[in-house]
Design a protein around this motif. Structure first.
Motif, PDB file in Angstrom:
ATOM      1  N   MET A   1      44.752  81.738  65.223  1.00 18.95           N
ATOM      2  CA  MET A   1      43.352  82.110  65.459  1.00 18.95           C
ATOM      3  C   MET A   1      42.841  81.451  66.745  1.00 18.95           C
ATOM      4  SD  MET A   1      40.548  82.368  62.515  1.00 18.95           S
ATOM      5  CE  MET A   1      41.707  83.443  61.688  1.00 18.95           C
ATOM      6  N   PRO A   2      42.229  82.231  67.614  1.00 17.74           N
ATOM      7  CA  PRO A   2      41.769  81.649  68.882  1.00 17.74           C
ATOM      8  C   PRO A   2      40.533  80.788  68.667  1.00 17.74           C
ATOM      9  CG  PRO A   2      41.042  83.910  68.714  1.00 17.74           C
ATOM     10  CD  PRO A   2      41.796  83.610  67.460  1.00 17.74           C
ATOM     11  N   ALA A   5      34.505  81.321  70.496  1.00 13.05           N
ATOM     12  CA  ALA A   5      33.510  80.919  71.472  1.00 13.05           C
ATOM     13  C   ALA A   5      32.158  80.790  70.796  1.00 13.05           C
ATOM     14  CB  ALA A   5      33.439  81.961  72.578  1.00 13.05           C
ATOM     15  N   ALA A   6      31.291  79.982  71.378  1.00  7.39           N
ATOM     16  CA  ALA A   6      29.979  79.766  70.788  1.00  7.39           C
ATOM     17  C   ALA A   6      29.220  81.085  70.747  1.00  7.39           C
ATOM     18  CB  ALA A   6      29.214  78.744  71.617  1.00  7.39           C
ATOM     19  N   ARG A   7      28.557  81.320  69.612  1.00  9.95           N
ATOM     20  CA  ARG A   7      27.773  82.538  69.487  1.00  9.95           C
ATOM     21  C   ARG A   7      26.496  82.389  70.289  1.00  9.95           C
ATOM     22  NH1 ARG A   7      26.679  83.884  63.279  1.00  9.95           N
ATOM     23  NH2 ARG A   7      25.247  82.174  63.586  1.00  9.95           N
ATOM     24  N   THR A   8      26.027  83.498  70.802  1.00  9.85           N
ATOM     25  CA  THR A   8      24.723  83.456  71.446  1.00  9.85           C
ATOM     26  C   THR A   8      23.750  84.261  70.605  1.00  9.85           C
ATOM     27  OG1 THR A   8      25.319  85.389  72.737  1.00  9.85           O
ATOM     28  CG2 THR A   8      25.675  83.259  73.766  1.00  9.85           C
ATOM     29  N   ILE A 117      22.238  91.982  64.311  1.00 11.77           N
ATOM     30  CA  ILE A 117      21.855  91.037  63.262  1.00 11.77           C
ATOM     31  C   ILE A 117      23.120  90.292  62.860  1.00 11.77           C
ATOM     32  CG2 ILE A 117      22.094  92.965  61.640  1.00 11.77           C
ATOM     33  CD1 ILE A 117      20.357  91.623  59.708  1.00 11.77           C
ATOM     34  N   TYR A 118      22.980  88.987  62.619  1.00 13.94           N
ATOM     35  CA  TYR A 118      24.106  88.215  62.111  1.00 13.94           C
ATOM     36  C   TYR A 118      24.131  88.312  60.593  1.00 13.94           C
ATOM     37  CZ  TYR A 118      25.204  85.957  66.558  1.00 13.94           C
ATOM     38  OH  TYR A 118      25.607  85.712  67.833  1.00 13.94           O
ATOM     39  N   ARG A 119      25.273  87.985  60.026  1.00 19.26           N
ATOM     40  CA  ARG A 119      25.369  87.982  58.559  1.00 19.26           C
ATOM     41  C   ARG A 119      24.438  86.939  57.966  1.00 19.26           C
ATOM     42  NH1 ARG A 119      31.697  89.028  57.111  1.00 19.26           N
ATOM     43  NH2 ARG A 119      32.080  90.468  58.795  1.00 19.26           N
TER      44      ARG A 119
ATOM     45  N   GLU B  55      37.281  89.340  63.139  1.00 18.80           N
ATOM     46  CA  GLU B  55      37.730  88.382  64.147  1.00 18.80           C
ATOM     47  C   GLU B  55      38.891  88.928  64.954  1.00 18.80           C
ATOM     48  OE1 GLU B  55      37.985  84.346  63.569  1.00 18.80           O
ATOM     49  OE2 GLU B  55      36.560  84.239  61.936  1.00 18.80           O
ATOM     50  N   ILE B  56      38.958  88.499  66.185  1.00 15.54           N
ATOM     51  CA  ILE B  56      40.040  88.915  67.076  1.00 15.54           C
ATOM     52  C   ILE B  56      41.110  87.824  67.037  1.00 15.54           C
ATOM     53  CG2 ILE B  56      40.616  89.271  69.504  1.00 15.54           C
ATOM     54  CD1 ILE B  56      37.794  90.455  69.823  1.00 15.54           C
ATOM     55  N   SER B  57      42.379  88.228  66.837  1.00 17.94           N
ATOM     56  CA  SER B  57      43.439  87.223  66.759  1.00 17.94           C
ATOM     57  C   SER B  57      43.998  86.872  68.126  1.00 17.94           C
ATOM     58  CB  SER B  57      44.578  87.719  65.871  1.00 17.94           C
ATOM     59  OG  SER B  57      44.081  88.187  64.649  1.00 17.94           O
ATOM     60  N   VAL B  69      32.863  88.776  70.668  1.00 17.13           N
ATOM     61  CA  VAL B  69      33.056  87.561  69.874  1.00 17.13           C
ATOM     62  C   VAL B  69      31.889  86.595  70.079  1.00 17.13           C
ATOM     63  CG1 VAL B  69      34.564  85.590  69.456  1.00 17.13           C
ATOM     64  CG2 VAL B  69      35.543  87.819  69.986  1.00 17.13           C
ATOM     65  N   SER B  70      31.520  86.398  71.345  1.00 22.87           N
ATOM     66  CA  SER B  70      30.483  85.403  71.597  1.00 22.87           C
ATOM     67  C   SER B  70      29.101  86.028  71.754  1.00 22.87           C
ATOM     68  CB  SER B  70      30.822  84.590  72.843  1.00 22.87           C
ATOM     69  OG  SER B  70      30.963  85.459  73.937  1.00 22.87           O
ATOM     70  N   GLU B  71      29.038  87.321  72.063  1.00 23.00           N
ATOM     71  CA  GLU B  71      27.722  87.946  72.240  1.00 23.00           C
ATOM     72  C   GLU B  71      27.591  89.194  71.377  1.00 23.00           C
ATOM     73  OE1 GLU B  71      27.196  87.343  76.975  1.00 23.00           O
ATOM     74  OE2 GLU B  71      29.022  88.211  76.236  1.00 23.00           O
ATOM     75  N   PRO B  72      27.816  89.061  70.072  1.00 25.98           N
ATOM     76  CA  PRO B  72      27.814  90.271  69.237  1.00 25.98           C
ATOM     77  C   PRO B  72      26.464  90.987  69.216  1.00 25.98           C
ATOM     78  CG  PRO B  72      27.884  88.307  67.871  1.00 25.98           C
ATOM     79  CD  PRO B  72      28.084  87.858  69.284  1.00 25.98           C
ATOM     80  N   LEU B  73      25.385  90.211  69.292  1.00 31.25           N
ATOM     81  CA  LEU B  73      24.075  90.868  69.204  1.00 31.25           C
ATOM     82  C   LEU B  73      23.843  91.781  70.407  1.00 31.25           C
ATOM     83  CD1 LEU B  73      21.674  88.120  67.810  1.00 31.25           C
ATOM     84  CD2 LEU B  73      23.114  89.729  66.606  1.00 31.25           C
ATOM     85  N   LYS B  76      25.937  94.858  69.835  1.00 35.92           N
ATOM     86  CA  LYS B  76      25.459  95.722  68.752  1.00 35.92           C
ATOM     87  C   LYS B  76      24.110  96.359  69.084  1.00 35.92           C
ATOM     88  CE  LYS B  76      26.393  92.605  65.427  1.00 35.92           C
ATOM     89  NZ  LYS B  76      26.610  92.094  64.047  1.00 35.92           N
ATOM     90  N   LEU B 104      15.186  96.583  62.433  1.00 38.22           N
ATOM     91  CA  LEU B 104      16.277  95.663  62.761  1.00 38.22           C
ATOM     92  C   LEU B 104      16.526  95.634  64.260  1.00 38.22           C
ATOM     93  CD1 LEU B 104      18.869  96.421  59.940  1.00 38.22           C
ATOM     94  CD2 LEU B 104      17.526  94.362  60.217  1.00 38.22           C
TER      95      LEU B 104
END
Lengths: 322, 311
Positions: A1-2, A5-8, A117-119, B55-57, B69-73, B76, B104
């Motif tokens: 698993m990599p 990275a920090a979520r923004t 939206i995050y979980r 998640e990306i492996s 991964v880091s900027e999903p919002l 989306k 939303l």
């Protein structure tokens, strides 16, 4: 698993809409109507009989109003707080057992999560929606009891009685929150709503029926054949109490007794010599009662947070695909 | 032009199994791109990784310049997603469902109403906007999903098996709406195992096999790669054996009988005129002479046959 990275972006993005939707769903649902009816019936019965008994009391009682909650009527053998001890978990489970897995089964989960939206926000919004619904129902019930007391006893409650009543309400909501978190945890773990409901209800029955027996069995098992000193006796008693307190129902009833029975001086075990100098039947001031029940209240809130955190971790790891 | 989605060495492991095995993929702005392949080939997993929903492996993916991964919002907010057999809240109306999404998305209330109605009109659901979704057919739900993407004003639409389980008419309508998205400048990525339907809308396709992209390009490019370059056509004639009649026609490579009075001819250039002349002069009555478009289905079937033989 990599390295992830920090979520923004704020984890609370979208919390408001989820909360509002859950709340309006709950309040307009048939299930809520059934639960409310259930609570009113179970609550009204002991309160009604308690009021009849209390009207015949002749000695002056400064905390007459609080007796509505605590007195066990002669004809039903069930006090209002005992009924609530039993019903609040049922309500909370009813509100939470399908909160996440039903989204999954209706296939709305991936669509909603593909919005910005995050979980985190989804789960927290659902939890808060359920908790506020529960709070609304409990406040309504509390006001009904207060109102009927006012009508039938013909005297208004004193300020300190209202304050103790509000404290009771907060404890009741925290107690409901624990069971709501339990129900939501199962709704995250199990894809089937029936399984999740069954597990939550099973746990509830376990704590109500089996746990007291198991706790005393364990205590007896640990006790030496012959108790030789007071210290030993105290240790055994405290072990039993500590085990009992693992059940949220015990914490709730202790906290409620401490609040609504101002005469309560301790929730634990007390030796006669420790009572020396105490004036029997003398009520404690409100702040002292609050200090007394503080551990119980924080225990309830802490277990609610821990359970929610576990549900959150499980939910984060779950795959959204069918 | 520019790419809206760029995947480099994108990898997804489930335990030791490689569900998506280091794929490279570029989706251009304004095109319809098809992800094709059998069930379990890794199409949906690829889509979920692009949306940051799983998640990306390993490897990387950029969607509109953002990292899911880091900027999903951010991703989306700009990407519309129609999941496989999409669900809506049954107890709410079509409009209420879209209102919830609009909240939303934080669309201002003053705009939301208008955008919802416009979106519902574009998918021909405006007249049932006030009906509960519980009464909707599968096709209507899929269209409501498209309406959600339209309302969102997404720059990229990702559609997972949009036509599965729909009747031919509903499929036709849905494909028309997907073309509508492209006309509005939206890049569309769709996954499917229904090849003939997809062929008609996709500008480019990628063929998935066991987590890898086996082939990628336009349908004609794929056909040339797998079926070989050539001009296949179908002949139906009576009164003569076409296989014999066409012997010696320059350019004809193979003539294979396909049932009673029908032959399939493969040539390296367009030889239909010469073939028609030859058949008529041989005394046959020509009833049909049809150019065969390379079909994706054929490409697919042939590819997987060869893949199996190679294995």
């Amino acid at each position: 698993m990599p390295r992830s990275a920090a979520r923004t972006g704020s984890p609370f993005t979208g919390l408001g809409p989820v909360f509002m939707k859950e709340l309006s769903d709950h309040l307009s649902s048939v299930r809520m109507l059934v639960l409310t009816l259930f609570v009113i019936v179970f609550g009204a019965l002991p309160v009604g009989f308690a009021l009849q008994d209390l009207r015949n009391v002749v000695v002056s009682d400064p905390y007459l109003f609080l007796r509505i909650f605590t007195v066990t009527p002669e004809r039903v053998g069930l006090s209002f707080i005992l009924a609530l001890n039993f019903i609040i978990p049922l309500m909370a489970i009813g509100l939470g057992f399908d909160s996440v897995n039903s989204e999954f089964n209706r296939r709305t989960l991936s669509r909603v999560l593909s919005q910005p939206i995050y979980r985190d926000a989804l789960l927290l919004g659902k939890f808060l929606g359920g908790l506020v619904t529960l709070a609304v129902a409990l406040v309504a019930l509390w006001l009904i009891v207060l109102g009927s007391g006012l009508l039938l006893l013909g005297l208004p409650p004193r300020g300190v009685e209202v304050a103790r009543g509000v404290g009771f309400l907060i404890v009741a909501i925290a107690y409901g929150g624990v069971w709501l978190a339990v129900a939501m945890l199962f709704s995250v773990i199990f894809r089937s709503t029936a399984t999740s409901a069954l597990c939550a209800l099973g746990l509830w029955l376990f704590f109500f029926i089996l746990w007291p027996m198991i706790a005393s069995a364990i205590t007896i098992g640990f006790a030496p054949a012959q108790v030789t000193s007071i210290d030993q006796y105290v240790a055994i008693q405290e072990l039993g109490l500590a085990l009992q307190r693992l059940s949220p129902g015990t914490l709730f009833s202790e906290a409620v007794v401490g609040l609504l029975n101002p005469e309560t001086r301790t929730l634990g075990f007390m030796l006669p010599q420790q009572m020396r100098g105490a004036i029997p039947e003398a009520p404690l001031p409100l702040d002292q009662s609050l200090i007394l029940i503080w551990p119980q209240l924080t225990g309830l809130i802490a277990s609610m947070i821990v359970l929610f955190a576990v549900a959150y971790i499980v939910f984060q790891r779950e795959e959204v695909r069918a | 032009m520019g790419n809206v989605i760029e995947a480099r060495g994108l990898l997804k492991l489930y335990g030791s199994q490689r569900a998506v095995d280091a794929i490279d993929l570029d989706i251009h702005r304004g095109e319809i791109f098809g992800l094709l392949g059998p069930n379990g080939a890794g199409k949906t997993t690829t889509i979920l990784m692009m949306l940051g929903l799983t998640e990306i492996s390993g490897g990387s993916v950029q969607v509109l310049g953002f990292n899911p991964v880091s900027e999903p919002l951010e991703v989306k907010r700009r990407v519309g997603y129609l999941p496989d057999s999409v669900g809506f809240y049954d107890h709410m109306t079509a409009r209420e469902n879209l209102q919830y999404t609009a909240r939303l998305l934080d669309i201002p209330r003053s705009q939301a109403g208008r955008r919802i109605m416009e979106a519902l009109e574009s998918v021909k659901l405006a007249d049932v906007a006030g009906k509960r979704v519980a009464t909707f057919s599968r096709g209507m739900r899929q269209r409501l999903g498209i309406a959600e993407i339209v309302m969102k004003q997404a720059e990229v639409a990702i559609l997972d098996e949009p036509t599965s389980g729909l009747d031919p008419h509903a499929t036709f309508e849905l494909l028309e709406m997907i073309r509508g998205l492209r006309r509005a400048g939206v890049a569309v990525l769709l996954s499917s195992h229904l090849l003939d339907r997809v062929q008609s809308v996709c500008d480019r396709v990628a063929l998935f096999n066991k987590g890898k992209i086996a082939l990628m390009g336009t349908v004609v490019e794929l056909a040339n790669q797998v079926l070989g370059a050539g001009h296949p056509f179908l002949v139906e004639a009576q009164g003569t054996d076409v296989a014999v009649a066409l012997r010696g026609v320059e350019g004809v490579q193979t003539v294979v009988p396909e049932g009673e009075g029908a032959w399939r001819v493969m040539a390296d250039r367009d030889v239909r005129a010469a073939a028609a002349q030859r058949i008529v002069s041989a005394g046959g009555s020509l009833t049909r002479l049809a150019d065969l478009q390379p079909s994706l289905e054929e490409v697919y079937t042939r590819y997987f046959q060869e893949a199996r033989h190679a294995a």
